[in-house]
Design an enzyme around this catalytic site. Structure first.
Site, PDB file in Angstrom:
ATOM      1  N   LYS A  12       0.855  -1.202   0.000  1.00  0.00           N
ATOM      2  CA  LYS A  12       0.000   0.000   0.000  1.00  0.00           C
ATOM      3  C   LYS A  12       0.888   1.250   0.000  1.00  0.00           C
ATOM      4  CE  LYS A  12      -3.307   3.031   0.586  1.00  0.00           C
ATOM      5  NZ  LYS A  12      -4.194   3.381  -0.532  1.00  0.00           N
ATOM      6  N   MET A  49     -10.192   6.522  -0.667  1.00  0.00           N
ATOM      7  CA  MET A  49      -9.616   6.031   0.588  1.00  0.00           C
ATOM      8  C   MET A  49      -8.806   7.125   1.299  1.00  0.00           C
ATOM      9  SD  MET A  49     -10.822   3.024   0.525  1.00  0.00           S
ATOM     10  CE  MET A  49      -9.991   2.204   1.862  1.00  0.00           C
ATOM     11  N   LEU A  82      -5.439   7.519   1.195  1.00  0.00           N
ATOM     12  CA  LEU A  82      -4.088   7.098   1.573  1.00  0.00           C
ATOM     13  C   LEU A  82      -3.971   6.568   3.016  1.00  0.00           C
ATOM     14  CD1 LEU A  82      -1.468   7.021  -0.061  1.00  0.00           C
ATOM     15  CD2 LEU A  82      -1.316   9.491   0.198  1.00  0.00           C
ATOM     16  N   CYS A 105      -2.207   9.695  -6.913  1.00  0.00           N
ATOM     17  CA  CYS A 105      -3.323   9.481  -5.986  1.00  0.00           C
ATOM     18  C   CYS A 105      -4.361  10.578  -6.193  1.00  0.00           C
ATOM     19  CB  CYS A 105      -2.885   9.483  -4.530  1.00  0.00           C
ATOM     20  SG  CYS A 105      -4.363   9.353  -3.480  1.00  0.00           S
ATOM     21  N   ASN A 161      -3.448   4.384 -12.738  1.00  0.00           N
ATOM     22  CA  ASN A 161      -4.125   4.489 -11.459  1.00  0.00           C
ATOM     23  C   ASN A 161      -5.631   4.601 -11.758  1.00  0.00           C
ATOM     24  OD1 ASN A 161      -4.772   5.089  -8.695  1.00  0.00           O
ATOM     25  ND2 ASN A 161      -2.752   6.028  -8.459  1.00  0.00           N
ATOM     26  N   GLY A 221     -11.602  -1.096 -12.211  1.00  0.00           N
ATOM     27  CA  GLY A 221     -12.304  -2.302 -12.650  1.00  0.00           C
ATOM     28  C   GLY A 221     -12.630  -2.305 -14.131  1.00  0.00           C
ATOM     29  N   THR A 277      -9.086  -4.065  -8.569  1.00  0.00           N
ATOM     30  CA  THR A 277     -10.488  -4.295  -8.206  1.00  0.00           C
ATOM     31  C   THR A 277     -10.833  -5.781  -8.124  1.00  0.00           C
ATOM     32  OG1 THR A 277     -11.181  -2.180  -9.148  1.00  0.00           O
ATOM     33  CG2 THR A 277     -12.867  -3.886  -8.961  1.00  0.00           C
TER      34      THR A 277
HETATM   35  O1  RRO Z   1      -5.654   5.772  -0.986  1.00  0.00           O
HETATM   36  C1  RRO Z   1      -6.294   6.180  -1.985  1.00  0.00           C
HETATM   37  O2  RRO Z   1      -7.305   6.885  -1.897  1.00  0.00           O
HETATM   38  C2  RRO Z   1      -5.870   5.858  -3.357  1.00  0.00           C
HETATM   39  C3  RRO Z   1      -4.588   6.009  -3.819  1.00  0.00           C
HETATM   40 BR1  RRO Z   1      -3.175   6.486  -2.736  1.00  0.00          BR
HETATM   41  C4  RRO Z   1      -4.317   5.803  -5.190  1.00  0.00           C
HETATM   42  O3  RRO Z   1      -3.197   5.953  -5.693  1.00  0.00           O
HETATM   43  N1  RRO Z   1      -5.346   5.456  -6.002  1.00  0.00           N
HETATM   44  C5  RRO Z   1      -6.601   5.291  -5.524  1.00  0.00           C
HETATM   45  O4  RRO Z   1      -7.517   4.961  -6.301  1.00  0.00           O
HETATM   46  N2  RRO Z   1      -6.856   5.494  -4.203  1.00  0.00           N
END
Ligand code: RRO
Length: 313
Positions: free
Chosen positions: A45, A71, A73, A131, A194, A222, A273
């Site tokens: 991660k 999310m 990070l 991200c 990404n 996905g 996904t």
């Molecule tokens: O943690 C996230 O929200 C996240 C990251 Br760091 C990323 O590089 N790509 C993503 O879809 N979520």
């Protein structure tokens, strides 16, 4: 006998399938499961210098043809992942791991890379420039000047194998521009793509957004993103110098998707996904499906067809 083995910068991987950063790779338990699986290696991660809780929940939802997340990070901090890969390196001296980092500033990225440089770590670093989900922090990969500034500062001192994780691009001029930047550096690989950032999922019943962070905006992954992923793998493979391997990610649900990514130029495939939905069994299933396709077509290695997609000219 056919093989799904692949080589990046002289490092051999028994199979070209692995997880994508972020999905089921946050804890040592998750990583142990990946080590025990049929995946060829794993990526951790994305780490920040210190542990982060990430964005408020709900911060992820399923889609009929994919996933949707913001999310923000959440991670256990660089020391946690560096300890993990260093211990793994001692247990499995011939394995090459991918250690993902995603500082929210250039200073954070450089501080983490100084720490990795000073350590015994021999594996790959995947520097996440894409991200989409940290409020107030735009994706570096969409800012070509900032990307060059980042890589100038990184390669001024960092001399271990390093690649970058890129956001999806949607214009041929942008493929030209990012490739021109990346070709100036001794990168080992690029990982593309990404999630497709800042989509919006609406719940018509409740007349609300589906996730809490950023007013509901989040990254799409996905099946829905496969055409975008294939375009990015193909366009970058055509433009990058041959020393930079392309790691393909986006919409790989089965052996055919994996085959398509390799035809477009991928040397390694990451599953996000679908790994989230299916768990570690996904690696063996997709390996078997890819192997069957290769057998039917008479291909013995992925190099036999990698990047050989034909156009209709
Ligand atoms: O943690 C996230 O929200 C996240 C990251 Br760091 C990323 O590089 N790509 C993503 O879809 N979520």
């Amino acid at each position: 006998m056919s093989t799904l083995a692949t080589t990046i910068a002289g490092r051999r991987f028994s199979t070209c399938l692995m997880n994508a950063a972020g999905i089921r790779c946050q804890s040592a338990r998750d990583l142990d499961a990946l080590v025990a699986s049929a995946a060829g290696t794993y990526v951790t991660k994305s780490a920040t210098p210190n542990k982060r809780p990430g964005n408020p929940e709900p911060r992820m939802t399923t889609l009929p043809h994919g996933s949707f997340n913001s999310m923000g990070l959440p991670n256990n901090g660089l020391a946690y992942y560096l300890d993990y890969v260093l211990a793994d390196q001692i247990k499995r001296p011939t394995a090459t791991q991918f250690l993902s980092i995603a500082g929210t500033s250039l200073e954070d990225n450089l501080a983490m890379l100084h720490e990795i440089q000073a350590s015994e770590y021999r594996g790959f670093v995947e520097l996440n420039l894409s991200c989409p989900n940290v409020p107030g922090h735009p994706q570096t990969g969409y800012d070509f000047e900032q990307t060059a500034k980042t890589l100038d500062a990184v390669f001024a001192f960092y001399d271990k194998p390093l690649g970058v994780k890129l956001p999806p691009y949607f214009d041929l001029a942008h493929f030209d521009a990012i490739a021109a930047v990346l070709n100036q550096y001794p990168l080992t690989f690029v990982t593309t793509i990404n999630s497709v950032g800042n989509g919006l999922v609406v719940n018509a019943e409740t007349e609300t957004v589906a996730i809490r962070p950023k007013g509901g905006f989040g990254g799409i992954g996905g099946a829905s993103v496969k055409p975008t992923a294939l375009a990015n793998v193909r366009a970058l493979s055509q433009r990058l110098k041959p020393e930079i391997a392309v790691v393909g990610v986006g919409g790989i649900l089965n052996g055919r998707d994996a085959f398509e990514h390799i035809l477009c130029g991928a040397s390694m495939l990451q599953i996000g996904t679908q790994f989230g939905y299916e768990g570690t069994a996904v690696f063996k299933r997709i390996a078997q499906e890819l192997d069957s396709i290769m057998a039917l077509k008479g291909y013995n290695t992925i190099a036999d067809f990698r990047g050989k997609l034909k156009t209709l000219d």
